[in-house]
Design an enzyme around this catalytic site. Structure first.
Site, PDB file in Angstrom:
ATOM      1  N   ASP A  51       0.950  -0.889   0.078  1.00  0.00           N
ATOM      2  CA  ASP A  51      -0.054  -0.493  -0.299  1.00  0.00           C
ATOM      3  C   ASP A  51       0.667   1.427  -0.662  1.00  0.00           C
ATOM      4  O   ASP A  51       0.554   2.127  -0.389  1.00  0.00           O
ATOM      5  CB  ASP A  51      -0.930  -0.246   1.020  1.00  0.00           C
ATOM      6  CG  ASP A  51      -0.523  -0.068   2.958  1.00  0.00           C
ATOM      7  OD1 ASP A  51       0.502   0.128   2.801  1.00  0.00           O
ATOM      8  OD2 ASP A  51      -1.291  -0.569   3.217  1.00  0.00           O
ATOM      9  N   SER A  52       2.111   0.843  -0.439  1.00  0.00           N
ATOM     10  CA  SER A  52       2.978   2.305  -0.054  1.00  0.00           C
ATOM     11  C   SER A  52       3.323   2.647  -1.815  1.00  0.00           C
ATOM     12  O   SER A  52       3.703   4.014  -2.336  1.00  0.00           O
ATOM     13  CB  SER A  52       4.587   1.956  -0.451  1.00  0.00           C
ATOM     14  OG  SER A  52       4.479   0.525  -0.356  1.00  0.00           O
ATOM     15  N   ASP A  90      -1.357  -6.025  -0.380  1.00  0.00           N
ATOM     16  CA  ASP A  90      -1.676  -5.740   1.131  1.00  0.00           C
ATOM     17  C   ASP A  90      -2.617  -5.169   1.453  1.00  0.00           C
ATOM     18  O   ASP A  90      -3.132  -4.698   0.136  1.00  0.00           O
ATOM     19  CB  ASP A  90      -0.574  -4.461   1.210  1.00  0.00           C
ATOM     20  CG  ASP A  90       0.309  -4.142   1.768  1.00  0.00           C
ATOM     21  OD1 ASP A  90       0.970  -5.106   2.813  1.00  0.00           O
ATOM     22  OD2 ASP A  90       1.104  -3.037   1.606  1.00  0.00           O
ATOM     23  N   LYS A 119      -1.224  -9.540   3.303  1.00  0.00           N
ATOM     24  CA  LYS A 119      -0.906  -9.176   4.347  1.00  0.00           C
ATOM     25  C   LYS A 119      -0.967  -8.360   5.007  1.00  0.00           C
ATOM     26  O   LYS A 119      -2.051  -7.226   4.089  1.00  0.00           O
ATOM     27  CB  LYS A 119       1.013  -7.929   4.090  1.00  0.00           C
ATOM     28  CG  LYS A 119       1.551  -7.762   5.149  1.00  0.00           C
ATOM     29  CD  LYS A 119       3.126  -6.980   4.814  1.00  0.00           C
ATOM     30  CE  LYS A 119       3.513  -6.581   4.152  1.00  0.00           C
ATOM     31  NZ  LYS A 119       2.661  -4.529   5.041  1.00  0.00           N
ATOM     32  N   GLU A 121      -1.403  -5.849   9.147  1.00  0.00           N
ATOM     33  CA  GLU A 121      -0.694  -5.003  10.270  1.00  0.00           C
ATOM     34  C   GLU A 121      -1.343  -5.428  11.066  1.00  0.00           C
ATOM     35  O   GLU A 121      -1.966  -5.381  11.732  1.00  0.00           O
ATOM     36  CB  GLU A 121      -0.649  -3.516   9.623  1.00  0.00           C
ATOM     37  CG  GLU A 121       0.734  -3.146   8.341  1.00  0.00           C
ATOM     38  CD  GLU A 121       0.873  -2.026   8.406  1.00  0.00           C
ATOM     39  OE1 GLU A 121       0.572  -0.741   9.031  1.00  0.00           O
ATOM     40  OE2 GLU A 121       0.756  -1.560   6.954  1.00  0.00           O
ATOM     41  N   GLU A 189       8.951  -4.177   9.519  1.00  0.00           N
ATOM     42  CA  GLU A 189       9.961  -3.337   9.329  1.00  0.00           C
ATOM     43  C   GLU A 189      10.566  -2.005  11.090  1.00  0.00           C
ATOM     44  O   GLU A 189       9.670  -2.089  12.476  1.00  0.00           O
ATOM     45  CB  GLU A 189       8.098  -2.414   8.579  1.00  0.00           C
ATOM     46  CG  GLU A 189       8.846  -0.778   8.388  1.00  0.00           C
ATOM     47  CD  GLU A 189       8.101  -0.078   7.318  1.00  0.00           C
ATOM     48  OE1 GLU A 189       6.887  -1.293   6.906  1.00  0.00           O
ATOM     49  OE2 GLU A 189       8.382   0.492   6.786  1.00  0.00           O
TER      50      GLU A 189
HETATM   51  O1  KIV Z   1       3.311  -1.103   1.452  1.00  0.00           O
HETATM   52  C1  KIV Z   1       4.759  -1.930   1.678  1.00  0.00           C
HETATM   53  O2  KIV Z   1       5.941  -1.426   0.717  1.00  0.00           O
HETATM   54  C2  KIV Z   1       5.182  -2.764   2.988  1.00  0.00           C
HETATM   55  C3  KIV Z   1       6.721  -2.478   2.598  1.00  0.00           C
HETATM   56  C4  KIV Z   1       7.304  -1.292   3.418  1.00  0.00           C
HETATM   57  C5  KIV Z   1       7.025  -3.568   3.687  1.00  0.00           C
HETATM   58  O3  KIV Z   1       4.856  -2.782   3.784  1.00  0.00           O
END
Ligand code: KIV
Length: 292
Positions: A51-52, A90, A119, A121, A189
């Protein structure tokens, strides 16, 4: 020119085998099909549709505005470029925290878009319950602890997590709970190397570090950081292998100059008509001469 590395598709099992064989796992983020294809061809084990993307592609200040629709679109693009790498997507902010039903529905959308795993969190009670429910529904899950970007407002900024004794104990206990809930891997992280090492040793699932030192079972970085494309900053933990920002800037500058000065396009970039067709066209122009 790309060098094709022939490998079998990476699966959840590959991740677990790597841990037992003491072989490292590589993960890079990807957001579009061509970049995904190059990373895949380079032999990287896993493509994370992070989600970056909210920051690197969509221009937001953080990840909080990213939606499930956004993640579906980017996951579709990345999965089309992935031939051997495992695609993990994500789950964005508030797409899994509201209820188990919503979490399963949203994770299902990402799996249908082409991800092989999702993924999410944290290790709060609800999150652990949600990991269990997803795993029960047949959805493979990666956990994410340490600095969790979706909690940026409650953390108060980009701070290393697990630096004190109490925080280190909590991180270790949370990591065990995420494993217990059924996650097949865990991203750590911005965690001190000493803590990440212990967590890695205590878990049977592989840890994937980002700013978590040398002893994790694998490493993940944001593609824009390693190719020097994200202009805002390069985190301390990322290594910059190229300067794509400069390549884009210089190419755009040259193009702008060449078009404005008439150097581009040149003859080699143009298409031509057959001579006989030009003659017919010229005759037609004579006929309509004077008309608008
Ligand atoms: O969103 C992302 O790129 C991430 C990485 C920083 C692990 O979760």
């Amino acid at each position: 020119m790309s060098v094709k590395i022939e490998t079998k598709p990476v699966s959840v099992r590959t991740f677990l085998n790597r841990k037992s064989e003491n072989k490292k796992i590589t993960v890079l983020t990807a957001y579009d099909c061509s970049t995904a294809r190059y990373i895949d061809e380079a032999g990287v084990d896993c493509l994370l549709v992070g989600d970056s993307v909210g920051m690197t592609v969509l221009g937001y200040e953080n990840t909080l505005q990213v939606t499930v629709e956004d993640m579906e679109t980017f996951t579709r693009a990345v999965s089309r470029g992935a031939k051997h790498s495992l695609v993990v997507s994500d789950m964005p902010f508030l797409s899994y925290q509201v209820s188990k039903e919503k979490a399963i529905e949203n994770a299902g959308r990402l799996i249908r878009a082409g991800a092989q795993a999702v993924k999410l969190e944290g290790a709060g009670e609800l999150t652990l319950d949600i990991i269990k429910s997803l795993v029960e529904a047949g959805i493979a899950v990666v956990g994410h602890l340490g600095f969790t970007p979706q909690s940026i407002n409650s953390i108060g900024g980009y701070y290393v997590q697990g630096k004190s004794y109490e925080q280190a104990v909590k991180l270790l206990e949370d990591a065990k709970k995420v494993q217990e809930a059924g996650a097949f891997s865990l991203v750590l992280e911005m965690v001190p190397e000493e803590v990440a090492k212990i967590v890695t040793e205590k878990l049977s699932i592989p840890t994937i570090g980002i700013g978590a030192g040398r002893y994790c079972d694998g490493q993940v970085l944001v593609i824009d950081d390693i190719i020097g494309k994200y202009g805002e900053f390069t985190p301390k933990f990322a290594r910059k292998y190229a300067d794509v920002k400069e390549i884009i800037f210089n190419s755009a500058k040259k193009y702008d100059e060449e078009v404005k000065s008439g150097v581009f396009p040149s003859e080699e970039h143009t298409f031509k008509m057959e001579k006989s067709e030009i003659e017919k066209f010229e005759n037609y122009l004579k006929q309509i001469k004077g008309e608008k």
